[in-house]
Design a protein around this motif. Structure first.
Motif, PDB file in Angstrom:
ATOM      1  N   HIS A   1      51.417  39.581  49.047  1.00  0.00           N
ATOM      2  CA  HIS A   1      51.224  40.959  48.587  1.00  0.00           C
ATOM      3  C   HIS A   1      52.573  41.654  48.460  1.00  0.00           C
ATOM      4  CE1 HIS A   1      47.001  42.166  48.316  1.00  0.00           C
ATOM      5  NE2 HIS A   1      46.747  41.260  49.249  1.00  0.00           N
TER       6      HIS A   1
ATOM      7  N   TYR B   1      41.230  51.477  38.238  1.00  0.00           N
ATOM      8  CA  TYR B   1      42.163  50.743  39.087  1.00  0.00           C
ATOM      9  C   TYR B   1      41.858  50.966  40.571  1.00  0.00           C
ATOM     10  CZ  TYR B   1      45.194  49.879  34.989  1.00  0.00           C
ATOM     11  OH  TYR B   1      45.706  49.464  33.787  1.00  0.00           O
ATOM     12  N   ASP B   2      41.424  52.182  40.925  1.00  0.00           N
ATOM     13  CA  ASP B   2      41.072  52.470  42.315  1.00  0.00           C
ATOM     14  C   ASP B   2      39.821  51.697  42.721  1.00  0.00           C
ATOM     15  OD1 ASP B   2      43.215  54.239  42.484  1.00  0.00           O
ATOM     16  OD2 ASP B   2      42.008  55.929  41.821  1.00  0.00           O
TER      17      ASP B   2
ATOM     18  N   SER C   1      45.843  55.246  43.309  1.00  0.00           N
ATOM     19  CA  SER C   1      46.537  54.194  44.059  1.00  0.00           C
ATOM     20  C   SER C   1      47.634  53.523  43.231  1.00  0.00           C
ATOM     21  CB  SER C   1      45.525  53.147  44.528  1.00  0.00           C
ATOM     22  OG  SER C   1      44.821  52.599  43.414  1.00  0.00           O
ATOM     23  N   LYS C   2      48.462  54.328  42.565  1.00  0.00           N
ATOM     24  CA  LYS C   2      49.600  53.791  41.808  1.00  0.00           C
ATOM     25  C   LYS C   2      50.899  54.249  42.436  1.00  0.00           C
ATOM     26  CE  LYS C   2      49.531  53.342  37.209  1.00  0.00           C
ATOM     27  NZ  LYS C   2      49.366  53.664  35.776  1.00  0.00           N
TER      28      LYS C   2
ATOM     29  N   PRO D   1      49.571  49.868  40.134  1.00  0.00           N
ATOM     30  CA  PRO D   1      48.411  50.031  41.014  1.00  0.00           C
ATOM     31  C   PRO D   1      48.468  49.017  42.161  1.00  0.00           C
ATOM     32  CG  PRO D   1      47.764  48.911  39.008  1.00  0.00           C
ATOM     33  CD  PRO D   1      49.201  49.304  38.824  1.00  0.00           C
ATOM     34  N   LEU D   2      48.036  49.441  43.323  1.00  0.00           N
ATOM     35  CA  LEU D   2      48.160  48.587  44.504  1.00  0.00           C
ATOM     36  C   LEU D   2      47.297  47.329  44.412  1.00  0.00           C
ATOM     37  CD1 LEU D   2      48.322  51.222  47.386  1.00  0.00           C
ATOM     38  CD2 LEU D   2      50.196  49.991  46.289  1.00  0.00           C
ATOM     39  N   TYR D   3      46.281  47.355  43.562  1.00  0.00           N
ATOM     40  CA  TYR D   3      45.450  46.148  43.456  1.00  0.00           C
ATOM     41  C   TYR D   3      46.238  44.977  42.872  1.00  0.00           C
ATOM     42  CZ  TYR D   3      44.682  46.037  38.367  1.00  0.00           C
ATOM     43  OH  TYR D   3      44.852  45.916  37.009  1.00  0.00           O
ATOM     44  N   SER D   4      47.364  45.255  42.208  1.00  0.00           N
ATOM     45  CA  SER D   4      48.130  44.181  41.565  1.00  0.00           C
ATOM     46  C   SER D   4      48.606  43.145  42.580  1.00  0.00           C
ATOM     47  CB  SER D   4      49.329  44.756  40.808  1.00  0.00           C
ATOM     48  OG  SER D   4      50.248  45.363  41.697  1.00  0.00           O
TER      49      SER D   4
ATOM     50  N   CYS E   1      38.692  44.684  45.891  1.00  0.00           N
ATOM     51  CA  CYS E   1      39.601  43.640  46.374  1.00  0.00           C
ATOM     52  C   CYS E   1      39.717  43.677  47.897  1.00  0.00           C
ATOM     53  CB  CYS E   1      40.978  43.801  45.746  1.00  0.00           C
ATOM     54  SG  CYS E   1      41.079  43.281  44.018  1.00  0.00           S
TER      55      CYS E   1
ATOM     56  N   LEU F   1      40.805  48.144  43.421  1.00  0.00           N
ATOM     57  CA  LEU F   1      41.456  48.038  44.730  1.00  0.00           C
ATOM     58  C   LEU F   1      40.413  48.021  45.848  1.00  0.00           C
ATOM     59  CD1 LEU F   1      43.937  48.033  46.590  1.00  0.00           C
ATOM     60  CD2 LEU F   1      43.943  50.534  46.435  1.00  0.00           C
TER      61      LEU F   1
END
Length: 262
Positions: free
Chosen positions: A74, A42-43, A98-99, A104-107, A49, A46
């Motif tokens: 966002h 997930y990191d 990064s959750k 996770p912040l990429y969401s 992205c 991110l």
């Protein structure tokens, strides 16, 4: 042959408008099969992205004004994600630095990719909405749609009432788009539905690559329920209402400054 050429160019412009989303899908697929030692998946997503967003601005595929719209999405998307994950609507089972609150912040980039598509296609196909409803209808409608995503967990789900209201409010509205100088019309409601359907297709691809997970996908991947099309249909309406009004505000400010100059 003319129709086929127009259709091909329309497809090309649509594909170019989806660059952000396609690159995210490619990242999801790559991170599914390639593991980077010392870096959670997930990191990694991110980081990629953020790099994609930087390159979109650097290459001028997106403008700074469009970036502002994307950043707004966002925040809207992250707030919805935090709530939905806590309610068990879906989950992000993998670990990450990064959750926040299990998200996770990429969401946020998932929602940003929708905003990016709308901004891109608006510019590339020169979208013009005709018989657009007044603000005193569209603002409360967008607010009701967004709040219903939260309240339907403990209050009756009114999405079908909202959809009924949409047909009444946008019944006369249609959108014009331009392909190589030729203008084509399409009913606004139909355009919302088509975008929502293709986002649902994209959602199936995303869950297949493990972007997130619905409860029924915990053991093995399954198709996302068809009812989700209505959710994306409504979310698209919020997106277009926000983009339309931001463009209207900018256009109004430009007109005022022009009047002052003369």
């Amino acid at each position: 042959m003319h129709f086929i050429k127009q259709l091909i160019d329309f497809g090309i412009q649509q594909a170019l408008s989806c660059i952000f989303a396609v690159l995210i899908f490619a990242t999801l697929a790559l991170s599914k099969v390639v593991e980077i030692p010392g870096l959670y998946r997930y990191d990694f997503i991110l980081i990629v992205c953020l790099l994609i967003q930087f390159l979109m601005i650097y290459s001028k595929l997106e403008s700074w004004d469009e970036l502002k719209v994307i950043c707004l999405f966002h925040l809207i998307g992250l707030a919805l994600e935090l709530y939905k994950v806590q309610m068990g609507s879906w989950s992000y089972p993998e670990a990450a630095v990064s959750k926040i609150g299990g998200v996770p912040l990429y969401s946020g980039f998932m929602y940003a990719s929708v905003a990016s598509y709308i901004c891109q296609v608006w510019r590339r196909l020169e979208l013009r909405f005709m018989h657009w409803p007044p603000d005193y209808w569209t603002y409360p409608l967008a607010l009701a749609i967004y709040l219903n995503f939260f309240t339907h967990h403990f209050l009756p789900d009114i999405r079908w009432w909202i959809i009924g209201a949409l047909f009444l409010i946008f019944g006369r509205s249609y959108v014009r788009f331009t392909v190589k100088g030729e203008v084509y019309p399409i009913p606004t409601i139909l355009s919302f539905l088509l975008i929502g359907f293709f986002i649902w297709i994209a959602e199936n691809i995303s869950t297949f690559f493990g972007a997130w997970q619905y409860p029924n996908q915990s053991q093995s991947w399954q198709w996302v329920h068809l009812s989700k099309i209505s959710s994306w249909f409504l979310l698209v309406i919020i997106s277009i209402i926000i983009v339309a009004n931001l463009k209207q505000l900018k256009y109004g400010a430009a007109k005022k400054s022009l009047k002052k100059a003369y």
